[in-house]
Design a protein around this motif. Sequence first.
Motif, PDB file in Angstrom:
ATOM      1  N   PHE A 143       0.831  -1.196   0.000  1.00  0.00           N
ATOM      2  CA  PHE A 143       0.000   0.000   0.000  1.00  0.00           C
ATOM      3  C   PHE A 143       0.871   1.254   0.000  1.00  0.00           C
ATOM      4  CE2 PHE A 143      -2.299   3.426   2.035  1.00  0.00           C
ATOM      5  CZ  PHE A 143      -3.502   3.407   1.351  1.00  0.00           C
ATOM      6  N   ILE A 144       1.922   1.234   0.830  1.00  0.00           N
ATOM      7  CA  ILE A 144       2.804   2.410   0.912  1.00  0.00           C
ATOM      8  C   ILE A 144       3.512   2.637  -0.421  1.00  0.00           C
ATOM      9  CG2 ILE A 144       4.934   3.283   1.963  1.00  0.00           C
ATOM     10  CD1 ILE A 144       3.990   2.123   4.604  1.00  0.00           C
ATOM     11  N   VAL A 145       3.988   1.567  -1.044  1.00  0.00           N
ATOM     12  CA  VAL A 145       4.656   1.701  -2.351  1.00  0.00           C
ATOM     13  C   VAL A 145       3.692   2.318  -3.358  1.00  0.00           C
ATOM     14  CG1 VAL A 145       5.611   0.411  -4.288  1.00  0.00           C
ATOM     15  CG2 VAL A 145       6.305  -0.156  -1.967  1.00  0.00           C
ATOM     16  N   LEU A 146       2.482   1.773  -3.438  1.00  0.00           N
ATOM     17  CA  LEU A 146       1.504   2.267  -4.406  1.00  0.00           C
ATOM     18  C   LEU A 146       1.144   3.723  -4.131  1.00  0.00           C
ATOM     19  CD1 LEU A 146      -0.993  -0.673  -4.917  1.00  0.00           C
ATOM     20  CD2 LEU A 146       0.465   0.450  -6.624  1.00  0.00           C
ATOM     21  N   ALA A 147       0.896   4.031  -2.848  1.00  0.00           N
ATOM     22  CA  ALA A 147       0.496   5.394  -2.502  1.00  0.00           C
ATOM     23  C   ALA A 147       1.621   6.378  -2.816  1.00  0.00           C
ATOM     24  CB  ALA A 147       0.127   5.469  -1.022  1.00  0.00           C
ATOM     25  N   SER A 148       2.883   5.987  -2.543  1.00  0.00           N
ATOM     26  CA  SER A 148       4.001   6.886  -2.819  1.00  0.00           C
ATOM     27  C   SER A 148       4.125   7.130  -4.325  1.00  0.00           C
ATOM     28  CB  SER A 148       5.308   6.288  -2.307  1.00  0.00           C
ATOM     29  OG  SER A 148       5.183   5.951  -0.963  1.00  0.00           O
ATOM     30  N   LEU A 149       4.026   6.056  -5.104  1.00  0.00           N
ATOM     31  CA  LEU A 149       4.118   6.201  -6.557  1.00  0.00           C
ATOM     32  C   LEU A 149       3.004   7.109  -7.077  1.00  0.00           C
ATOM     33  CD1 LEU A 149       5.072   2.583  -7.670  1.00  0.00           C
ATOM     34  CD2 LEU A 149       6.504   4.636  -7.665  1.00  0.00           C
ATOM     35  N   THR A 150       1.788   6.915  -6.546  1.00  0.00           N
ATOM     36  CA  THR A 150       0.669   7.750  -6.974  1.00  0.00           C
ATOM     37  C   THR A 150       0.953   9.215  -6.676  1.00  0.00           C
ATOM     38  OG1 THR A 150      -0.694   5.914  -6.275  1.00  0.00           O
ATOM     39  CG2 THR A 150      -1.848   7.925  -6.876  1.00  0.00           C
ATOM     40  N   LEU A 151       1.481   9.474  -5.482  1.00  0.00           N
ATOM     41  CA  LEU A 151       1.774  10.862  -5.110  1.00  0.00           C
ATOM     42  C   LEU A 151       2.816  11.465  -6.040  1.00  0.00           C
ATOM     43  CD1 LEU A 151       1.802  10.809  -1.219  1.00  0.00           C
ATOM     44  CD2 LEU A 151       0.224  11.996  -2.725  1.00  0.00           C
ATOM     45  N   PHE A 152       3.874  10.696  -6.320  1.00  0.00           N
ATOM     46  CA  PHE A 152       4.911  11.201  -7.221  1.00  0.00           C
ATOM     47  C   PHE A 152       4.315  11.510  -8.591  1.00  0.00           C
ATOM     48  CE2 PHE A 152       8.165   9.400  -4.344  1.00  0.00           C
ATOM     49  CZ  PHE A 152       8.936  10.538  -4.266  1.00  0.00           C
ATOM     50  N   TRP A 153       3.421  10.653  -9.033  1.00  0.00           N
ATOM     51  CA  TRP A 153       2.815  10.835 -10.348  1.00  0.00           C
ATOM     52  C   TRP A 153       1.906  12.064 -10.348  1.00  0.00           C
ATOM     53  CZ3 TRP A 153      -2.269  10.308 -12.309  1.00  0.00           C
ATOM     54  CH2 TRP A 153      -2.346  10.302 -13.709  1.00  0.00           C
ATOM     55  N   LEU A 154       1.118  12.212  -9.283  1.00  0.00           N
ATOM     56  CA  LEU A 154       0.194  13.351  -9.210  1.00  0.00           C
ATOM     57  C   LEU A 154       0.944  14.674  -9.126  1.00  0.00           C
ATOM     58  CD1 LEU A 154      -2.591  12.143  -6.742  1.00  0.00           C
ATOM     59  CD2 LEU A 154      -2.842  12.704  -9.163  1.00  0.00           C
ATOM     60  N   MET A 155       2.057  14.670  -8.384  1.00  0.00           N
ATOM     61  CA  MET A 155       2.766  15.923  -8.118  1.00  0.00           C
ATOM     62  C   MET A 155       3.901  16.150  -9.105  1.00  0.00           C
ATOM     63  SD  MET A 155       1.566  17.215  -5.010  1.00  0.00           S
ATOM     64  CE  MET A 155       2.893  17.935  -4.090  1.00  0.00           C
ATOM     65  N   ARG A 156       3.975  15.353 -10.176  1.00  0.00           N
ATOM     66  CA  ARG A 156       5.083  15.507 -11.137  1.00  0.00           C
ATOM     67  C   ARG A 156       5.026  16.897 -11.765  1.00  0.00           C
ATOM     68  NH1 ARG A 156       0.895  13.431 -13.611  1.00  0.00           N
ATOM     69  NH2 ARG A 156       0.501  13.783 -15.821  1.00  0.00           N
ATOM     70  N   ASP A 157       6.180  17.357 -12.152  1.00  0.00           N
ATOM     71  CA  ASP A 157       6.265  18.688 -12.747  1.00  0.00           C
ATOM     72  C   ASP A 157       5.731  18.615 -14.171  1.00  0.00           C
ATOM     73  OD1 ASP A 157       6.874  21.171 -13.568  1.00  0.00           O
ATOM     74  OD2 ASP A 157       8.848  21.227 -12.596  1.00  0.00           O
ATOM     75  N   LYS A 158       4.463  19.005 -14.356  1.00  0.00           N
ATOM     76  CA  LYS A 158       3.819  18.807 -15.655  1.00  0.00           C
ATOM     77  C   LYS A 158       4.477  19.642 -16.743  1.00  0.00           C
ATOM     78  CE  LYS A 158      -0.306  17.477 -13.329  1.00  0.00           C
ATOM     79  NZ  LYS A 158      -1.012  18.102 -12.210  1.00  0.00           N
ATOM     80  N   ASP A 159       4.896  20.872 -16.386  1.00  0.00           N
ATOM     81  CA  ASP A 159       5.530  21.734 -17.387  1.00  0.00           C
ATOM     82  C   ASP A 159       6.809  21.103 -17.907  1.00  0.00           C
ATOM     83  OD1 ASP A 159       3.553  23.517 -17.101  1.00  0.00           O
ATOM     84  OD2 ASP A 159       4.621  24.764 -15.613  1.00  0.00           O
ATOM     85  N   ALA A 160       7.622  20.566 -16.970  1.00  0.00           N
ATOM     86  CA  ALA A 160       8.906  19.978 -17.363  1.00  0.00           C
ATOM     87  C   ALA A 160       8.673  18.772 -18.258  1.00  0.00           C
ATOM     88  CB  ALA A 160       9.691  19.573 -16.125  1.00  0.00           C
ATOM     89  N   VAL A 161       7.651  17.979 -17.909  1.00  0.00           N
ATOM     90  CA  VAL A 161       7.361  16.789 -18.705  1.00  0.00           C
ATOM     91  C   VAL A 161       6.958  17.203 -20.120  1.00  0.00           C
ATOM     92  CG1 VAL A 161       5.823  14.817 -18.948  1.00  0.00           C
ATOM     93  CG2 VAL A 161       6.695  15.431 -16.694  1.00  0.00           C
ATOM     94  N   ARG A 162       6.111  18.240 -20.207  1.00  0.00           N
ATOM     95  CA  ARG A 162       5.638  18.728 -21.504  1.00  0.00           C
ATOM     96  C   ARG A 162       6.823  19.244 -22.334  1.00  0.00           C
ATOM     97  NH1 ARG A 162       1.739  22.613 -19.904  1.00  0.00           N
ATOM     98  NH2 ARG A 162       0.700  20.950 -18.770  1.00  0.00           N
ATOM     99  N   GLU A 163       7.691  19.972 -21.660  1.00  0.00           N
ATOM    100  CA  GLU A 163       8.874  20.536 -22.329  1.00  0.00           C
ATOM    101  C   GLU A 163       9.744  19.424 -22.898  1.00  0.00           C
ATOM    102  OE1 GLU A 163      11.405  23.924 -23.204  1.00  0.00           O
ATOM    103  OE2 GLU A 163       9.287  23.604 -22.790  1.00  0.00           O
ATOM    104  N   LEU A 164       9.954  18.385 -22.081  1.00  0.00           N
ATOM    105  CA  LEU A 164      10.774  17.262 -22.520  1.00  0.00           C
ATOM    106  C   LEU A 164      10.176  16.610 -23.758  1.00  0.00           C
ATOM    107  CD1 LEU A 164      12.013  15.255 -19.417  1.00  0.00           C
ATOM    108  CD2 LEU A 164      13.371  16.057 -21.349  1.00  0.00           C
ATOM    109  N   LYS A 165       8.876  16.428 -23.700  1.00  0.00           N
ATOM    110  CA  LYS A 165       8.179  15.761 -24.802  1.00  0.00           C
ATOM    111  C   LYS A 165       8.311  16.582 -26.077  1.00  0.00           C
ATOM    112  CE  LYS A 165       4.634  12.767 -22.854  1.00  0.00           C
ATOM    113  NZ  LYS A 165       3.249  12.731 -22.408  1.00  0.00           N
ATOM    114  N   ARG A 166       8.113  17.878 -25.898  1.00  0.00           N
ATOM    115  CA  ARG A 166       8.142  18.760 -27.070  1.00  0.00           C
ATOM    116  C   ARG A 166       9.517  18.716 -27.757  1.00  0.00           C
ATOM    117  NH1 ARG A 166       9.106  23.979 -28.140  1.00  0.00           N
ATOM    118  NH2 ARG A 166       9.941  24.306 -26.051  1.00  0.00           N
ATOM    119  N   ARG A 167      10.563  18.732 -26.901  1.00  0.00           N
ATOM    120  CA  ARG A 167      11.910  18.724 -27.473  1.00  0.00           C
ATOM    121  C   ARG A 167      12.239  17.391 -28.097  1.00  0.00           C
ATOM    122  NH1 ARG A 167      15.866  21.420 -23.104  1.00  0.00           N
ATOM    123  NH2 ARG A 167      14.837  23.439 -22.945  1.00  0.00           N
ATOM    124  N   GLY A 168      11.783  16.357 -27.451  1.00  0.00           N
ATOM    125  CA  GLY A 168      12.124  15.008 -27.890  1.00  0.00           C
ATOM    126  C   GLY A 168      11.495  14.667 -29.237  1.00  0.00           C
TER     127      GLY A 168
END
Lengths: 325, 447
Positions: free
Chosen positions: A299-324
């Motif tokens: 449960f802790i592993v799943l909850a931590s992963l979910t939190l990391f996913w929810l709080m990910r830096d969306k702008d940075a991810v978008r930027e990476l995708k755009r450049r890639g």
Amino acid sequence: MSKLAADSQRRQKRFSKVDYSRYGYYFVAPFFIVFLIFQLYPIFFTFRTSLSDAIGWGKINNSVIIGFQNFKMYLDPASPLFNDFWNSFGNTLIIWTANFIPQILMALLLASWFTDSRMQLKFRGGFKMLIFMPNIITAATIAVLFYSIFNYPIAPANSFLQQAGLMNAPFEFFRSVVASRSLISFVQWWMWYGNTMIILIAGIMGISPELYEAALVDGCTSRQTFYFITLPLIKPILLYNLVTSMIGGLQMFDIPHLLTEGNPNKTTNTVARFIYQQAFTGSRNFNYASAASVILFLFIVLASLTLFWLMRDKDAVRELKRRGR
Amino acid sequence: MKKLVALAMALVMMLSVASLALAETPKVKLIVWSFTDELRGMIDKYYVPTHPDVEVEYVLYPTDGSEYRNKLDTVIATAPTGDEAPDVFALEAAFVKYYVNSDITAPLADLGFTDADYANSIPAMVQIGTDSRNGQLKATAWQSTPGAMFYRASLAEKYLGVTTPEEFQEKVKDWDTFMETAEEINEASEGAVKMFNSIGDIWNAYQYNRDAGWVVDGKLNIDPVLYDYLDLTKMAEEEGLYNMGTAWNETWFLGMKSDTTLTYLLPTWGLHYVLKPNCGNYDAATDAKIEGAEGTYGDWRMVDGPVGYSWGGTWLGANAYKAAEADDAKKAVIKEFINFFTLDEDFLYQYAKDSGDFVSNNNVVNKIVAEGGTPNPFLGGQDHYAAFATAANLADGTIMTEYDDAINTLWSDNVTTPYIKGEKDLDTAIADFKAAVAAAFANITVE
């Protein structure tokens, strides 16, 4: 001396210099040895025990693997442990949430005050020490303290409430679900908000002062600097706090165990307390306790992963995708 | 110079011969585990001077948080005959049954004891130290911890018109009479004085009214008398017949020094270590009353109360695995250790005289009573040794099971407290209790 011999001597010298790196391994070795024996091995042992028939001390060394039967205890509503376990799971989440929200808000507020160059607070060091203090006192001491303050019928809290005219008769705090849970949440909050505050202050201090100076020049208010500079830039630290606090909160044991012992009617029983009781009281059901530990771990592993996913830096991810692409 | 060298040589030779002679009788090492300092003090004071050939290694783990039990269980599970494992271990009332009802503790008969050796021991202590599965005696105690009822003489006289302990015993001879008296004092004092302080006080004694313990033949047994117990406690709660205290909390201790509580049900150690130090005007340094201070010293009297019971105690048992592979000399040392502390009448007499502790042997107890006993100023001159001597033989130790400590807590958390406070009805409470027992003990059948 021939050229060859001189060469090999030089090489040896160079070699011995390079060889110093092995001391690095020597220095980290104690940690890894202790980690392997006292952490990694017990973790694997817990996984193994969760699949075995180890009930009672006599079976701990000669248990037999029986498969996933122990997990059925927590998945089958007819089993004697089903209600207790999920009930304690719910209690843990309620008590943790009730302590975490005020904790992070209070820590943010204090951290922004302590780092605000315009406020010029006096005695910062003294305040920080006082706020951090409850974290240093052992949980047992705090539990005894709160137990005696909120006891029934004669205790300081009740005397105060009656003398102040707020109540006619003594109130039994530890028989009220709301009061018991609130007291535990309060103690957890009180013990940990100083710690969270220190981490947040460290995070805020890491932000480049130029940004604040620029904001000051542009005429930002304190509130604007907080919302548009501080908050976005300490998001990783907030995430770190949220995840570590959640992991600690789900393993909450000492205060509920010492202050209320799970009472009234198991409403303050936490998962860690449930696991402790299965393993170290009654018939010593190590296998059921280990299975519950594994469920908590997943449960802790799943909850931590979910939190990391929810709080990910969306702008940075978008930027990476755009450049890639 | 030569002479000096010769003298030195001679001395060295003499010393080496002497050390050889000493080495010829090696000491037998005995590892003893306990959970308090009490036994260590007794070993140093009485055992070591009389047993020069034994070297005792005393290992202490506190009972808090079941550390002692976990250490003992671990060492027995991993290396029961290892150098770390105890030869003899002390067992507390809370868990003595678990160890005597298992193969961990050696039957005393295997060590060479016969029934005659403990014929004069107080029955309850022998019953508790006996393996319930086969009736073999496995552990014996130096103390006996009978319980009694203590009451306030001045309050009893003022509100109930009772002047002697005999008259008071009539007022509490059984639980129905006890409750009538509880209502009487509540009315007479207009609620200022309550009969007892906490529900736990009643439980400690009341559980001895059962015919059988919590578990009979592997099945959970809820004795019918426990429903009477629930009626009694519910009535006390609803009519406000007690002080609403909890054992060891502020309200509970307050009742001992103020005029709010009439009776306390406490055992031998409770008189010396709980009631007396908390009576308000007792000076521990001089073991006497503090004149002029407020308190209840001298106002307490004791009676047997509604039921004979036992609360606490420490037993000594031998590690069966080590005893099995010990040679005769070692076995004799283990036997003598247990014999000396728990069965030797000379030692028990001396120890009782020195410490005032209530010992486990009827011969010794009777001897002390016959010698004039121990008039106790705290009890207004009443002889507590004589009073405990009768109470000690009333308790029935056979109802104790290895599950008691855990199940008592489950009973109070799931049934007594929620039921009498009106949080649950009786059927829900009993169902919750059964579920809790099933969850805690995989080895108990719950119907």
